[in-house]
Structures are given as C-alpha cells and as structure tokens.
Write a protein that holds these residues in place. Sequence first.
Motif, PDB file in Angstrom:
ATOM      1  N   GLU A  92      -7.042 -43.380  -7.597  1.00 59.43           N
ATOM      2  CA  GLU A  92      -8.184 -43.318  -8.510  1.00 59.43           C
ATOM      3  C   GLU A  92      -8.996 -42.046  -8.336  1.00 59.43           C
ATOM      4  O   GLU A  92      -9.491 -41.464  -9.310  1.00 59.43           O
ATOM      5  CB  GLU A  92      -9.072 -44.544  -8.314  1.00 59.43           C
ATOM      6  N   ASP A  93      -9.143 -41.597  -7.080  1.00 62.90           N
ATOM      7  CA  ASP A  93     -10.031 -40.463  -6.807  1.00 62.90           C
ATOM      8  C   ASP A  93      -9.294 -39.158  -6.547  1.00 62.90           C
ATOM      9  O   ASP A  93      -9.912 -38.149  -6.211  1.00 62.90           O
ATOM     10  CB  ASP A  93     -10.926 -40.785  -5.599  1.00 62.90           C
ATOM     11  N   LEU A  94      -7.957 -39.155  -6.692  1.00 63.93           N
ATOM     12  CA  LEU A  94      -7.218 -37.909  -6.491  1.00 63.93           C
ATOM     13  C   LEU A  94      -6.036 -37.790  -7.455  1.00 63.93           C
ATOM     14  O   LEU A  94      -6.075 -36.986  -8.387  1.00 63.93           O
ATOM     15  CB  LEU A  94      -6.725 -37.785  -5.043  1.00 63.93           C
ATOM     16  N   TYR A  95      -5.006 -38.594  -7.256  1.00 69.53           N
ATOM     17  CA  TYR A  95      -3.758 -38.366  -7.990  1.00 69.53           C
ATOM     18  C   TYR A  95      -3.879 -38.684  -9.482  1.00 69.53           C
ATOM     19  O   TYR A  95      -3.282 -37.993 -10.311  1.00 69.53           O
ATOM     20  CB  TYR A  95      -2.613 -39.134  -7.341  1.00 69.53           C
ATOM     21  N   ASP A  96      -4.670 -39.688  -9.836  1.00 74.88           N
ATOM     22  CA  ASP A  96      -4.900 -39.939 -11.260  1.00 74.88           C
ATOM     23  C   ASP A  96      -5.711 -38.796 -11.886  1.00 74.88           C
ATOM     24  O   ASP A  96      -5.480 -38.414 -13.043  1.00 74.88           O
ATOM     25  CB  ASP A  96      -5.633 -41.267 -11.467  1.00 74.88           C
ATOM     26  N   LEU A  97      -6.654 -38.261 -11.122  1.00 78.35           N
ATOM     27  CA  LEU A  97      -7.445 -37.129 -11.619  1.00 78.35           C
ATOM     28  C   LEU A  97      -6.571 -35.886 -11.762  1.00 78.35           C
ATOM     29  O   LEU A  97      -6.770 -35.080 -12.687  1.00 78.35           O
ATOM     30  CB  LEU A  97      -8.614 -36.835 -10.681  1.00 78.35           C
ATOM     31  N   MET A  98      -5.602 -35.714 -10.865  1.00 79.24           N
ATOM     32  CA  MET A  98      -4.717 -34.557 -10.951  1.00 79.24           C
ATOM     33  C   MET A  98      -3.842 -34.607 -12.201  1.00 79.24           C
ATOM     34  O   MET A  98      -3.367 -33.574 -12.681  1.00 79.24           O
ATOM     35  CB  MET A  98      -3.834 -34.465  -9.696  1.00 79.24           C
ATOM     36  N   ARG A  99      -3.624 -35.791 -12.739  1.00 79.98           N
ATOM     37  CA  ARG A  99      -2.855 -35.918 -13.973  1.00 79.98           C
ATOM     38  C   ARG A  99      -3.692 -35.583 -15.213  1.00 79.98           C
ATOM     39  O   ARG A  99      -3.155 -35.328 -16.295  1.00 79.98           O
ATOM     40  CB  ARG A  99      -2.326 -37.355 -14.138  1.00 79.98           C
ATOM     41  N   SER A 100      -5.012 -35.595 -15.070  1.00 80.52           N
ATOM     42  CA  SER A 100      -5.901 -35.533 -16.225  1.00 80.52           C
ATOM     43  C   SER A 100      -5.730 -34.251 -17.036  1.00 80.52           C
ATOM     44  O   SER A 100      -5.404 -34.292 -18.225  1.00 80.52           O
ATOM     45  CB  SER A 100      -7.353 -35.664 -15.769  1.00 80.52           C
ATOM     46  N   TYR A 101      -5.938 -33.085 -16.434  1.00 81.41           N
ATOM     47  CA  TYR A 101      -5.904 -31.841 -17.199  1.00 81.41           C
ATOM     48  C   TYR A 101      -4.513 -31.524 -17.742  1.00 81.41           C
ATOM     49  O   TYR A 101      -4.383 -31.127 -18.904  1.00 81.41           O
ATOM     50  CB  TYR A 101      -6.417 -30.673 -16.347  1.00 81.41           C
ATOM     51  N   PRO A 102      -3.431 -31.672 -16.955  1.00 81.45           N
ATOM     52  CA  PRO A 102      -2.105 -31.360 -17.514  1.00 81.45           C
ATOM     53  C   PRO A 102      -1.738 -32.206 -18.724  1.00 81.45           C
ATOM     54  O   PRO A 102      -0.978 -31.754 -19.580  1.00 81.45           O
ATOM     55  CB  PRO A 102      -1.151 -31.632 -16.337  1.00 81.45           C
ATOM     56  N   THR A 103      -2.256 -33.443 -18.796  1.00 84.08           N
ATOM     57  CA  THR A 103      -1.871 -34.304 -19.923  1.00 84.08           C
ATOM     58  C   THR A 103      -2.709 -34.032 -21.167  1.00 84.08           C
ATOM     59  O   THR A 103      -2.371 -34.514 -22.244  1.00 84.08           O
ATOM     60  CB  THR A 103      -2.021 -35.788 -19.553  1.00 84.08           C
ATOM     61  N   ARG A 104      -3.791 -33.272 -21.035  1.00 86.53           N
ATOM     62  CA  ARG A 104      -4.551 -32.887 -22.218  1.00 86.53           C
ATOM     63  C   ARG A 104      -3.715 -31.873 -23.010  1.00 86.53           C
ATOM     64  O   ARG A 104      -3.042 -31.031 -22.435  1.00 86.53           O
ATOM     65  CB  ARG A 104      -5.906 -32.294 -21.824  1.00 86.53           C
TER      66      ARG A 104
END
Length: 559
Positions: free
Chosen positions: A248-260
């Motif tokens: 929730e506080d790291l790996y999901d956030l790391m997916r955020s920008y690339p998937t935009r």
Amino acid sequence: MTTETPVTTASAPYTGARLLTETVVALSERAPAIVAAAAEEMREIRLGLHFHDGSKATMSARYSRLLVEPGVVGEPDVEVAFDDRAMNLVFDAQRPPVEQVLPQSLDVRGPRDRVLAVWRAFVLLSQRASGLRFVQQLWRDYREQVPRLWGTTAGGPAPRHSPHGDEPTGWHAVDFLANRQPLEPGDQPTIGGTAIAAPRLLWDGRRSTGWWELRPVTDADLVQTMTACRARANQEIDRLLPDREPKEDLYDLMRSYPTRQGKGLRPTLVFAACAAFGEKPENAVRAAAALELFHNGFLVHDDIADESTHRRGLPTMNAEFGNGLAVNTGDGLNLLAVDAVLANLENLGLARTLGLIQEAMHMCRESIEGQAMELGWIHRRVVPSRDEDYFTMSTKKTGWYTCITPCRMGAVCAGVTDPAVLGRFDEAFRLIGIAFQIQDDILNLVGDEALYGKETLGDLLEGKRTVMLIHLFRHADQRERQRLGALLHRPRADKSQDDADELLAAMRRHGSIDYATELADRLAAEGIARFERDLSIIPENEGKAVLRQIAHYVTTRPL
C-alpha cells in the motif's frame, strides 16, 4: 505567426473541406513523416481548394506541417476545384494519375511549376496514406454520412464513370480500401487475387529512380505503435515489481505513475533503435522498462521540487500522499530501474549489459546536472539572458533521458557498442529534444490541460526558466522587468493565478510565445536534417522508419 491550430468537431457538417482537415490532422498525429514529405513538396505554396458540396479550404506548408484553414484565404498560388468524379478518384490506387484529370471534372489553375508541386504532394499523400487504417476509416465514415453527394455505397460493383458525366459515379477509392485485407509481414496486396503494387512516380521533377528499385514500406500508425510499445514496457514493469509488502505504501505507489497514460515515446525509441540495427525488438524490453522506471522516478522527485499539484490529469504523488512517501517511492523506482538494467545479463550477456549500465549512468548524471541548473536559477532568482543556456539545461535535464539515451540504449541492445556509431544519435536528437521541450513549455501556457496532462500555467507558478521567459526578460524594459521579477520570484505558495496570468499576458505582448514556436520549428527542422545525414549508415527498415516518424512528430504535433 499564431499558435492556434484548426480543429474539427463532430458537430461540423460532413464536407470535402472537413474530410481534408480531418485527414491532415490525423496524419500529423499518426504518420507525421508523410505530412513532412508532402510539406516539403508544397513549400511556400498556398493552395485553395473548392469542393463539389460548396465547401472550401486553404492548405499551406510551414516547416514540416500542413496547415488547413476554412475557406479560401487571400490569393492562393494554386486553385483546385473538385467535382464528385474527381473526389472519387483522389485516393484511388488502382488508376494511374493521368486518369484522375477528367474532362470538365477537375479544374486546376496556377503557374506550371507550382501546379506540379501540388500534384506531387497529393500523389505522395494518396500513395502513402491510403494504406493506413485510420485514413481508410475516416473516408469510410465520411462516405457513409454523405452517400447522396458521392454516389453509390459499397457492396456492389463500382459503376464506371462516363467521360461525359452522364452515368452515376461510384466511390472507387473507398471500395478499394474497404475490400483491402490487412497485410501480414511479407505479404503483397491483392485485388481479386491478383498481386498489385502501390503506384509510384519514377520522376518527381527533381530526381528519377529505376522501376526495378523497390521502395521499402516505411509508414506505420505512430500512435498505435507508441501505445503498443508503452503497453509492452509496462507489462515488463509489472513483472519486475516485487509481490510483497509494503504494497500500500510502496509497491502500489510505484505502479501509479507508469500506468498513467503517457505518450510512450521513450520505450518506442528503444524498441525502434534496436530493430533498426537488425535485432528483435523484444531484446530491448528490459532496457525500455528501465528507462520508464528512471523517467517516472525523476517525475516523482521533480513534482516535489516544483511543488506541482497535477501530473497526467491526476494529483501528483506529493499532493496526494505527502512528500515523505513520494520521495521514498521515487527512490524505489530508481532502484528498480537499476535492477531492470542488470536483469539483461541473462538474455543479452555481459558486454551489452555493461554498455547499458554505462548509458544509464551517463543519462542519470546529465539529468541531475540539468535539474541542478534549473533549480539553481530559481534559488538565486536568476533569469538567463541567452537561449543557449536554456538549450544546455534542457538537453541535460530531459533531452538525454527523453530522446538521446533511449536511442543509444536500443542500439546497445542490438549489439552496437562503438562510441562513434552511438554518437550519431546525439546531435540529431539533441536538437529534436530541445524542440520537443520548448513545445511542451508552450503547451503548458496555451494547451488544453486535459490533453497536456499538467496544470495549465504550472510552469509560471513554479518559476521555470523557459525560452518564453528568457525572451520576455530580454525584451521588457527595466521597470517592467522589476515588476515581472517580483511576481516570478515569489514562492510557489504565495503565487496566485492572477500572477501567472499577468506573466502570460506580458509574454503575449512581447511576442515571446510566437518567438518560441518559431525557434522550436527551426531546431526540429535542423534535427531532422541531421537525422537523415548522420543516420544514413542505418539501412532503410521498419525500425528506422519509426525513428523517423518520431523525429517528425516533434514538427507536426499541434500547438
């Protein structure tokens, strides 16, 4: 000059002028090399077009762009009037060009050399654009909306036209396109089972080619290509991301920008450069993923430094989750990028992986130095006086990781490690990268936020030193510079939208946006000329064609 670009709307009536405009707009976005080639033929010619339905348009060329304006503007150099029979044959690949000029059907007026130049431009457009699916769809949609204007619909044999115009006219071009099957690599197009080749001119007024010299297939839908390359890189990023806590506080956030939904420019350059040197694009997938990870890590940190609130239409990570989690996520993206580069050992071997590491480290160093230059100017309240200072900063901060390094890393994935060969990308894509960044800066001022993906006027609120700002401070008098400087140097939290609007109004008043647009056009044209000269060592193939499309994309995208 104006930065406004004609746009079409779904509510506009279906006319010949609308069809021309939508075709040019679509080609500018999806196959810019075709537009650039046609613009080269048109040069300074203003073409007035009159269509059978009463609509009119003016087409002209500016650098590598084709511009279409409604109505016949001014005194055109060449005028063309189409009736329904002539319209039916515009994109007809089955007939030689001489048959397109029908008695009492196509009226052309103008000096001979300019008429021939316009004719070459339209033959080029018809030959290269008619095989692209998005053009076919435009013309099919148009025909379905206005069958009463252009004759019978598809489904039966197309009636032959009469030289006297007494018989009904069929839509020969679109019938041909509608029945054309998508090609697999190596296939040859057929009509009724008979193999055909697209027509081409042996003499275009300046040079000739032998009929035995086959022209390679070079055009593809750039939007479709970039979408596919971005999706493949994102798929590899998903594979590389660890499936463990803290999600929730790291790996999901790391997916955020690339998937935009970014453009997919960097992965496309990596894949294309690899293919241009004769290797399978799949060999470059980890390098493409690594570059996207580095890029998104830089974006997260950049948004923190700039106090940005929106990225690609959504809240920035720092705005949504705070600076602490955002910094850590950016660090994680950069660490995973290094991991992705090292993962090439198992499929590319030691030499190529070492080459990739060297390219990645050089890119990171350039980017950090460029960021330091820009942040230093803001910190010291300095506005550089020379455009060259912006060129250096822009190349370091974004040019290397956006344009130059993706090409070089793609070539390394194909086994190219000779510095002299890799260096052939540098100057062409340095110029193209600067032009691209200037255009992004202009879009921040005048673009649609929904399309641009960042908050409008965000650069002015952040105090970014753009070419427009440098030009403004060069041309404003001392009293105005003091006032503008007081606005510019306020902290981001203390700036208002009114402050940004005042800076923008001053830029418009001094012609700074027009100046930047002209400068971007000139730099892009110089970059394309260097591309053709410096990269002539690469044989013509599909990979090089995609590189060329991206080079021209900079000059044709609307501002």
